[in-house]
Design an enzyme around this catalytic site. Structure first.
Site, PDB file in Angstrom:
ATOM      1  N   LYS A 137       0.857  -1.196   0.000  1.00 38.62           N
ATOM      2  CA  LYS A 137       0.000   0.000   0.000  1.00 38.62           C
ATOM      3  C   LYS A 137       0.886   1.237   0.000  1.00 38.62           C
ATOM      4  O   LYS A 137       1.863   1.301   0.755  1.00 38.62           O
ATOM      5  CB  LYS A 137      -0.892  -0.021   1.252  1.00 38.62           C
ATOM      6  CG  LYS A 137      -1.944   1.090   1.286  1.00 38.62           C
ATOM      7  CD  LYS A 137      -2.805   0.995   2.546  1.00 38.62           C
ATOM      8  CE  LYS A 137      -3.963   1.991   2.530  1.00 38.62           C
ATOM      9  NZ  LYS A 137      -4.795   1.908   3.737  1.00 38.62           N
ATOM     10  N   SER A 143      -9.776   2.099   2.648  1.00 38.22           N
ATOM     11  CA  SER A 143      -8.833   2.813   1.800  1.00 38.22           C
ATOM     12  C   SER A 143      -7.837   1.917   1.080  1.00 38.22           C
ATOM     13  O   SER A 143      -7.271   2.325   0.070  1.00 38.22           O
ATOM     14  CB  SER A 143      -8.056   3.825   2.639  1.00 38.22           C
ATOM     15  OG  SER A 143      -7.250   3.155   3.595  1.00 38.22           O
ATOM     16  N   SER A 154     -10.235  -0.111   6.861  1.00 34.82           N
ATOM     17  CA  SER A 154      -9.574   0.056   5.562  1.00 34.82           C
ATOM     18  C   SER A 154      -8.891  -1.176   5.012  1.00 34.82           C
ATOM     19  O   SER A 154      -8.462  -1.177   3.857  1.00 34.82           O
ATOM     20  CB  SER A 154      -8.539   1.189   5.649  1.00 34.82           C
ATOM     21  OG  SER A 154      -9.187   2.432   5.542  1.00 34.82           O
TER      22      SER A 154
END
Lengths: 485, 492
Positions: free
Chosen positions: B78, B158, B182
């Site tokens: 990420k 996210s 997330s």
């Protein structure tokens, strides 16, 4: 000088003063990063990723800084809070990389404490300390390196500071100066702050208000950037005067932050209460609450040195010194240690006179630090020994001391080299007296007929004849006997 | 040779150990798949050369008999994790050009175990969002589509890019971060496993901060076993993060015994919320039945403060974010938009550098911390947070794990909820309470909707009891036997 009131045009006023002192913690590393915290290094050479607030960086408490703060708290008789919290104080500035300063707001590491100051005339006054908390320093903005740009030096960013906030207990500029001096002395004794105001490792903000004696507190102004003890006195004097002038003209004081201008010797407005920042304090989620265990506090307490007040009391009791002399000698730890090195096993009073008298006169004149003085405690003690055993008169001792300062020799070496040994041999002194009396037979007759003030003349003659080395007490005794003959 | 991109991490490690294929081949297959799947916009930065280099080194170690536990496993990271020398954007314009000179602790742990990085995945800007639509680099897309409907769907957020990459078989696994859901919500939306470990399990050092008291790193994988394997090599105490916990990291995979007989599982009454689809409710019931069939005992429990979790979260997270994001000021790194003075430079830089959602949260956070509002909002939220944690603590006196749905709905179309931030925030209703309490939780794919979209089941455990969570998740995984794959139509 510590008069409770000052006279205005319309009557007496009282100053009310409180100080906020920022003391840089003596530590190898910063409060929340491993970067060094030395003064005077190349700009931006002592900056870790944490200090520069790079993304994803996290603060980690430096345990040594915590110990230093606890030590300081104990040194000012402060309540050590077993649980304290680091908060974020949020504001934007180019030299504040994270956009917040880690400080302590609601739960400081040290609560109420006290510092005792000695006023002239042997009176003591206790100045309350509201709190001591730990916080990070910001970096430094350099506005003078480029015509349109500001440069930022982050060496100081993250350096540990103790903010020590006093109660509004001071009533005169001199009291503030004494408080600051005493606080600095305690910090230096503890080795928790070097107290160096020129280098900025100790900085001071002054809160000043005025009121009619007996009335409630007036509106205060905070004066920032007051960075020497002399400026503290001047800034308070000026600020109180400014406020009194406004009040006497029928005006009111606006609560505001003002800046001390040491060049103009005046304070000027920095921001009003309305312009005050909303710092949006909240507990720093990157740091857990700081919990001190009893054993740790006890260990730190056990490592505390003797502090000025205790030392002073001991000097008065053990060495029979006046409170004033003791106060002078304990003002800093090196002097006190030096004094004790001289006084141990000797005439403590004589030692005090020598340390506070000739020794300091020479030291101050030389501009040297105590540790660099050519005469150390052992040698000064040796000199006092020679006075004690009658080898040297007080007058000769001064001469010997001067020579010691020049040559770094011991007292004995100087005495032997210069042949300054005091003559205590009765026979030799009698011979000198006899010679003087034979030469000055007329004066002898005058003395014997009642002109007794000629005695001093004879003493002088004998001392001259022995090149000043005759033991003055013996000269007196023998002369009296022979003239009385 | 097997379909290398279709393997689980466990299978890939076996294949590598048996010399069925090399790390070079494994990585090459992923590099090719990654390039083919670009329309998903799952990656912000691809690092194929680095992955290939890493694979070479891994093969060399294996040849010497010195293979590391994850040697040659290609992972997606990420883009909130700082990676040394590789652009790290947080999907924000304001970090333009930022290349960290340091490596986050969690990724460093993975590389030390031999894993290799395929690239940095897309996310909501600064991890603020539940749809991956707030990214400065454009929305990431869910590789799944509704049956008979070609509209692109959100992968959730996210960690949407990570979820999309793992679901689309363009990474064997990925790291995510979870602040209020997330990892778990995009896991559910993309039909993969997403685990948020206990707060303090993984170091936050080097991960761009969103809300420090909530952020936690975790694995996103295609199996529970893979999550266990990855987590073992992500977790651990880090002296550089004061909130990371000095506890030994267990061998999580060893906890996957499949035996949950006698396990007490709580079903919280308060999680039956309005707006939850029938299919989600049905899957939840199915999950209960699966656990009971395996010998677990389920019981109704009450978590009375659940209804305050979302408002509490949307005070605490923005408050911390408003402060955490103050460092993006144009002074030291990233974007700087000049101005006539410092204030103007700040305004220009932050005005242009932050997207609408980030600006909204900074404003909310600044507001709730302001003098005069602090007590009513932030302080109160902190107290409610304690009550929520206490709800869980008392529930865990009588149960060992809690089962809920992961999200109230399946993935929605890009743009579908973007005009209504509150509707968007409701996505996190089941995931936020565990975040506030710092508890470990996992989302496991449970089945498909009638429209063919994956749904997740959510298990919450006691603090630092990831093992029970993983074991129960493994049982759900086996029972659900979720084998569906996204259709593989990455066309724009």
């Amino acid at each position: 000088m510590t008069a409770a009131t000052i006279q205005g045009k319309t009557g007496p006023w009282e100053m009310v003063i409180g100080l906020e002192v920022h003391a840089q913690v003596v530590a190898k590393a910063k409060l929340f990063s491993g970067a060094a915290a030395d003064f005077g290094a190349e700009p931006n050479s002592q900056v870790s990723l944490v200090d520069a607030a790079m993304p994803g960086m996290l603060p980690v408490i430096n345990a040594y800084c915590i110990e230093q703060a606890v030590k300081t708290g104990l040194g000012i008789a402060g309540a050590i809070n077993r649980r304290s919290i680091f908060d974020r104080k949020n504001y934007f500035y180019a030299d504040l990389p994270a956009g917040y300063q880690i400080s302590q707001y609601s739960d400081p590491i040290v609560g109420r404490g006290a510092v005792t100051i000695d006023l002239p005339g042997g009176v003591s006054k206790v100045i309350g300390v509201t709190r001591l908390h730990l916080e990070q320093d910001a970096g430094k903005s350099l506005h003078d390196r480029h015509p349109t740009l500001t440069f930022v030096d982050l060496n100081r960013s993250g350096v540990a500071l103790m903010e020590i906030v006093s109660e509004p207990d001071m009533r005169a500029p001199e009291e503030a100066a004494l408080y600051l001096t005493k606080l600095r002395s305690i910090l230096r004794y503890l080795g928790t702050c070097d107290g160096n105001m020129e280098e900025g490792s100790m900085r001071c903000d002054v809160n000043v208000s005025v009121r009619r004696p007996g009335e409630d507190l007036g509106t205060r102004c905070e004066v920032k950037n007051v960075n020497s003890i002399r400026y503290v006195r001047q800034a308070i004097e000026h600020e109180a005067g400014r406020q009194i002038a406004i009040l006497e003209a029928g005006g009111g004081i606006d609560q505001e932050t003002r800046l001390w201008d040491p060049v103009k010797g005046e304070t000027r407005s920095m921001r009003s209460k309305e312009e005050a920042h909303d710092y949006r304090y909240f507990p720093d989620p990157d740091l857990l609450p700081l919990v001190l265990c009893e054993a740790e506090v006890a260990r730190i307490e056990g490592s505390m040195p003797e502090l000025p007040d205790a030392k002073k009391a001991r000097f008065v009791a053990a060495y029979d010194l006046s409170a004033y002399d003791a106060g002078v000698l304990v003002a800093d730890r090196e002097t006190a240690d030096f004094y004790e090195g001289v006084a141990r096993g000797r005439d403590a009073k004589l030692a005090a006179n020598w340390v506070a008298g000739d020794f300091f006169a020479f030291l101050n004149k030389s501009g040297k630090a105590l540790a660099e003085a050519p005469v150390d405690a052992g040698r000064l003690g040796g000199l006092i020994d020679l006075i004690g055993d009658g080898t040297l008169s007080g007058r000769l001792a001064k001469e010997v001391f001067e020579a010691m300062w020049e040559s770094r020799e011991s007292a004995l070496q100087v005495v032997e080299r210069l042949g300054l040994k005091q003559i205590s041999d009765t026979g030799a002194i009698e011979a000198a007296i006899d010679a003087v009396m034979a030469r000055e037979s007329g004066k002898v007759a005058e003395y014997r007929s009642g002109k007794e003030k000629l005695f001093g003349f004879f003493v002088g003659q004998v001392m001259r004849a022995t090149a000043g080395k005759a033991n003055p007490a013996l000269v007196n005794d023998l002369l009296k006997r022979k003239l009385g003959g | 040779m097997a379909n290398l991109t279709g393997l689980s991490i466990a299978e890939a490690l076996d294949g590598l150990a048996r010399r069925e294929f090399s790390a070079g081949e494994l990585v090459q297959a992923h590099v090719a798949a990654m390039a083919a799947a670009r329309p998903l916009n799952a990656y912000i930065t691809e690092t194929p050369e680095r992955a290939i280099e890493g694979a070479k080194a891994a093969d060399a170690r294996r040849a010497r008999g010195e293979a590391l536990p994850l040697d040659g496993i290609p992972l997606a990271i990420k883009d909130l994790y700082c990676t040394e020398g590789v652009p790290t954007t947080a999907a924000s314009h304001i970090l333009d050009g930022f290349k960290p000179p340091y490596e986050s602790t969690v990724t460093a742990n993975l590389w030390r175990a031999g894993a290799v990085m395929l690239g940095k995945t897309n996310l909501d800007e600064f991890a603020m969002g539940s749809s991956n639509t707030t990214s400065y680099y454009g929305a990431a897309r869910n590789p799944w589509r509704r049956t008979g409907d070609n509209r692109p769907l959100v992968p959730g957020g996210s960690s949407g890019g990570s979820a999309a990459a793992v679901a689309a078989r363009i990474a064997l696994g990925a790291t995510g971060t979870d602040t209020g859901g997330s990892i778990r919500q995009p896991g559910a939306f993309c039909g993969i496993v997403g685990m948020k470990p206990t707060y303090g399990r993984c170091s936050r050092w080097g991960i761009v901060a969103f809300a420090s008291s909530l952020d936690q790193a975790g694995p996103m994988t295609r199996s529970v076993r893979d999550a266990a394997i990855m987590l073992r090599h992500m977790a651990g105490h880090d002296p550089k993060d004061s909130t990371s916990v000095p506890r030994p990291v267990p061998d999580y995979a060893a906890a996957l015994t499949g035996d949950i007989r006698g396990l007490r599982v709580g079903i919280p009454t308060e999680y039956r919320v309005d707006g939850m689809s029938d299919e989600v409710t049905a899957l939840w019931r199915q999950g209960i039945a699966w656990l009971e069939a395996a010998g677990a005992k389920t019981r109704e429990i009450s978590l009375p403060h659940t209804k305050y979790a979302l408002p509490t979260y949307y005070i605490i997270a923005p408050a911390e974010a408003s402060s955490n994001l103050a460092r993006y000021d144009g002074v030291r790194y990233g974007l700087r938009v000049p101005g006539g003075n410092l204030r103007e430079m700040y305004d220009n830089t932050r005005g242009e550098g932050f997207g609408a959602e980030v600006r909204r949260r900074i404003l909310i956070g600044t507001y709730v911390l302001s003098a005069g509002y602090y007590d009513a909002y932030y302080l109160k939220a902190g107290r409610v947070r304690s009550l929520i944690a206490r709800d869980f603590a008392s529930a865990f006196e009588t149960v060992d794990a809690i089962l809920t749905p992961t999200a109230p709905t399946p993935a929605f179309a890009i743009g579908e909820k973007s005009d209504d931030p509150i509707a968007m925030y409701l996505n996190d209703v089941f995931t936020v309470p565990a975040s506030l309490a710092g508890l470990p939780a996992i989302s496991v794919p449970g089945g498909l909707t009638r429209d063919g979209l994956p749904l997740g089941l959510h298990l919450i455990g006691r603090a630092f009891d990831e093992e029970t969570v993983l074991r129960a998740a493994g049982v759900l995984e086996t029972a659900a036997s979720f084998t569906a794959e996204p259709q593989g139509r990455w066309s724009p």
